[in-house]
Design a protein around this motif. Sequence first.
Motif, mmCIF file in Angstrom:
data_model
loop_
_atom_site.group_PDB
_atom_site.id
_atom_site.type_symbol
_atom_site.label_atom_id
_atom_site.label_comp_id
_atom_site.label_asym_id
_atom_site.label_seq_id
_atom_site.Cartn_x
_atom_site.Cartn_y
_atom_site.Cartn_z
ATOM 1 N N GLU A 11 -77.068 -51.975 38.728
ATOM 2 C CA GLU A 11 -77.810 -51.335 37.644
ATOM 3 C C GLU A 11 -79.314 -51.506 37.832
ATOM 4 O O GLU A 11 -80.097 -50.596 37.522
ATOM 5 C CB GLU A 11 -77.364 -51.921 36.302
ATOM 6 N N PHE A 12 -79.716 -52.677 38.329
ATOM 7 C CA PHE A 12 -81.133 -52.931 38.595
ATOM 8 C C PHE A 12 -81.663 -51.938 39.628
ATOM 9 O O PHE A 12 -82.732 -51.337 39.452
ATOM 10 C CB PHE A 12 -81.312 -54.367 39.090
ATOM 11 N N LEU A 13 -80.914 -51.748 40.720
ATOM 12 C CA LEU A 13 -81.335 -50.806 41.757
ATOM 13 C C LEU A 13 -81.421 -49.388 41.208
ATOM 14 O O LEU A 13 -82.358 -48.644 41.517
ATOM 15 C CB LEU A 13 -80.356 -50.851 42.934
ATOM 16 N N LYS A 14 -80.448 -49.029 40.385
ATOM 17 C CA LYS A 14 -80.438 -47.684 39.807
ATOM 18 C C LYS A 14 -81.664 -47.460 38.937
ATOM 19 O O LYS A 14 -82.263 -46.373 38.953
ATOM 20 C CB LYS A 14 -79.158 -47.484 38.990
ATOM 21 N N SER A 15 -82.057 -48.486 38.180
ATOM 22 C CA SER A 15 -83.229 -48.360 37.308
ATOM 23 C C SER A 15 -84.512 -48.193 38.108
ATOM 24 O O SER A 15 -85.508 -47.663 37.608
ATOM 25 C CB SER A 15 -83.344 -49.584 36.393
ATOM 26 N N LYS A 16 -84.487 -48.658 39.360
ATOM 27 C CA LYS A 16 -85.658 -48.553 40.234
ATOM 28 C C LYS A 16 -85.553 -47.365 41.190
ATOM 29 O O LYS A 16 -86.416 -47.190 42.058
ATOM 30 C CB LYS A 16 -85.819 -49.840 41.054
ATOM 31 N N ASN A 17 -84.475 -46.566 41.035
ATOM 32 C CA ASN A 17 -84.227 -45.421 41.927
ATOM 33 C C ASN A 17 -84.143 -45.848 43.387
ATOM 34 O O ASN A 17 -84.668 -45.188 44.290
ATOM 35 C CB ASN A 17 -85.318 -44.355 41.750
ATOM 36 N N ILE A 18 -83.478 -46.969 43.616
ATOM 37 C CA ILE A 18 -83.287 -47.487 44.972
ATOM 38 C C ILE A 18 -81.815 -47.350 45.342
ATOM 39 O O ILE A 18 -80.942 -47.873 44.648
ATOM 40 C CB ILE A 18 -83.718 -48.967 45.067
ATOM 41 N N GLY A 19 -81.530 -46.639 46.417
ATOM 42 C CA GLY A 19 -80.158 -46.457 46.863
ATOM 43 C C GLY A 19 -79.662 -47.640 47.666
ATOM 44 O O GLY A 19 -80.423 -48.550 48.025
ATOM 45 N N ALA A 20 -78.369 -47.616 47.988
ATOM 46 C CA ALA A 20 -77.757 -48.725 48.722
ATOM 47 C C ALA A 20 -78.358 -48.878 50.118
ATOM 48 O O ALA A 20 -78.555 -49.996 50.600
ATOM 49 C CB ALA A 20 -76.249 -48.518 48.809
ATOM 50 N N SER A 21 -78.656 -47.766 50.771
ATOM 51 C CA SER A 21 -79.218 -47.838 52.126
ATOM 52 C C SER A 21 -80.594 -48.496 52.116
ATOM 53 O O SER A 21 -80.899 -49.348 52.963
ATOM 54 C CB SER A 21 -79.312 -46.434 52.730
ATOM 55 N N LYS A 22 -81.427 -48.108 51.151
ATOM 56 C CA LYS A 22 -82.763 -48.697 51.052
ATOM 57 C C LYS A 22 -82.672 -50.170 50.683
ATOM 58 O O LYS A 22 -83.419 -51.007 51.222
ATOM 59 C CB LYS A 22 -83.582 -47.938 49.997
ATOM 60 N N ALA A 23 -81.746 -50.506 49.770
ATOM 61 C CA ALA A 23 -81.571 -51.903 49.379
ATOM 62 C C ALA A 23 -81.147 -52.747 50.574
ATOM 63 O O ALA A 23 -81.618 -53.877 50.756
ATOM 64 C CB ALA A 23 -80.538 -52.014 48.261
ATOM 65 N N ALA A 24 -80.255 -52.195 51.405
ATOM 66 C CA ALA A 24 -79.806 -52.913 52.599
ATOM 67 C C ALA A 24 -80.973 -53.176 53.543
ATOM 68 O O ALA A 24 -81.098 -54.262 54.123
ATOM 69 C CB ALA A 24 -78.715 -52.105 53.306
ATOM 70 N N GLU A 25 -81.842 -52.178 53.677
ATOM 71 C CA GLU A 25 -83.016 -52.326 54.547
ATOM 72 C C GLU A 25 -83.950 -53.413 54.020
ATOM 73 O O GLU A 25 -84.442 -54.252 54.781
ATOM 74 C CB GLU A 25 -83.754 -50.990 54.620
ATOM 75 N N ILE A 26 -84.166 -53.423 52.709
ATOM 76 C CA ILE A 26 -85.055 -54.415 52.095
ATOM 77 C C ILE A 26 -84.486 -55.825 52.247
ATOM 78 O O ILE A 26 -85.213 -56.781 52.548
ATOM 79 C CB ILE A 26 -85.279 -54.089 50.603
ATOM 80 N N LEU A 27 -83.178 -55.958 52.053
ATOM 81 C CA LEU A 27 -82.540 -57.276 52.085
ATOM 82 C C LEU A 27 -82.225 -57.755 53.498
ATOM 83 O O LEU A 27 -81.908 -58.928 53.700
ATOM 84 C CB LEU A 27 -81.248 -57.246 51.262
ATOM 85 N N GLY A 28 -82.267 -56.835 54.462
ATOM 86 C CA GLY A 28 -81.944 -57.218 55.832
ATOM 87 C C GLY A 28 -80.459 -57.407 56.062
ATOM 88 O O GLY A 28 -80.038 -58.255 56.858
ATOM 89 N N VAL A 29 -79.646 -56.606 55.343
ATOM 90 C CA VAL A 29 -78.192 -56.671 55.490
ATOM 91 C C VAL A 29 -77.669 -55.257 55.714
ATOM 92 O O VAL A 29 -78.419 -54.285 55.648
ATOM 93 C CB VAL A 29 -77.522 -57.301 54.242
#
Length: 251
Positions: A11-29
């Motif tokens: 839900e946090f990612l959705k509120s920031k308009n961040i998709g799973a692919s971008k989140a993976a890139e940011i987290l390094g996973v």
Amino acid sequence: MIDYQGEKFKEFLKSKNIGASKAAEILGVSRQTVYQYFKSTSLERETVSNILSKFQTSEEDVFGINRQTVIRPIHQNARDLGDATIYDEEGLNKFVEISPGRYRMGVELVPVYAQAGYLSGYMDQQYLEELPKHYITVDKFVKGNYKAFEISGDSMDNGSIKDALPHGTIVTCREVKRELWTSKFHTHEWPNWIIVHKTEGIVAKQIAKQNLETGTLTLRSLNPDKDRYPDFEIKLDDCVQIFNVVKRELK
């Protein structure tokens, strides 16, 4: 003990308009790891620290809790997430309490336009995440893998109000685990079934016969026009999933 819920991170990612692919890139996973985070009912502390560090945020912003928040079980088959959202122990089904003893349950809906891709995508978390949701009201927490399907065509329409599945009907179904396929299906209790077949695709039918020795099912349409909709036989080995219909909503 504080439980850091993956659904809150989603839900946090959705509120920031961040998709799973971008989140993976940011987290390094990997992206698949991010989807595993979404399904987790209690993220590891190391994972939480990585999320807070990489997104430069706080526990309260992401998870809606602080270190003094304690999440307690409220039902033997459910887990409280700190708000009105409740998951079963397997983390498969989500419920929202709408009144005492009544819950709104959300399941993935496979509409007609998405059914062609379901056979290859039913194990793909990204595909499932992108499906629309269908909601029903229940009076208890239920377990198992539930899906909703949109009915296409008139093969299951005999004009009856009792069991018919006319075109456009939405059926909510519970999957029968594969290890139970060697036993008789409860066709008297559940007359209508959804079969996910390797070549036939998603089929809504009734089970007329089951041969345990040969591992075959004879499927029957409700439509009385047997020239157009004759009974036919399939092998269980050619089935991917089998669901019994537990609820229908006529269009």
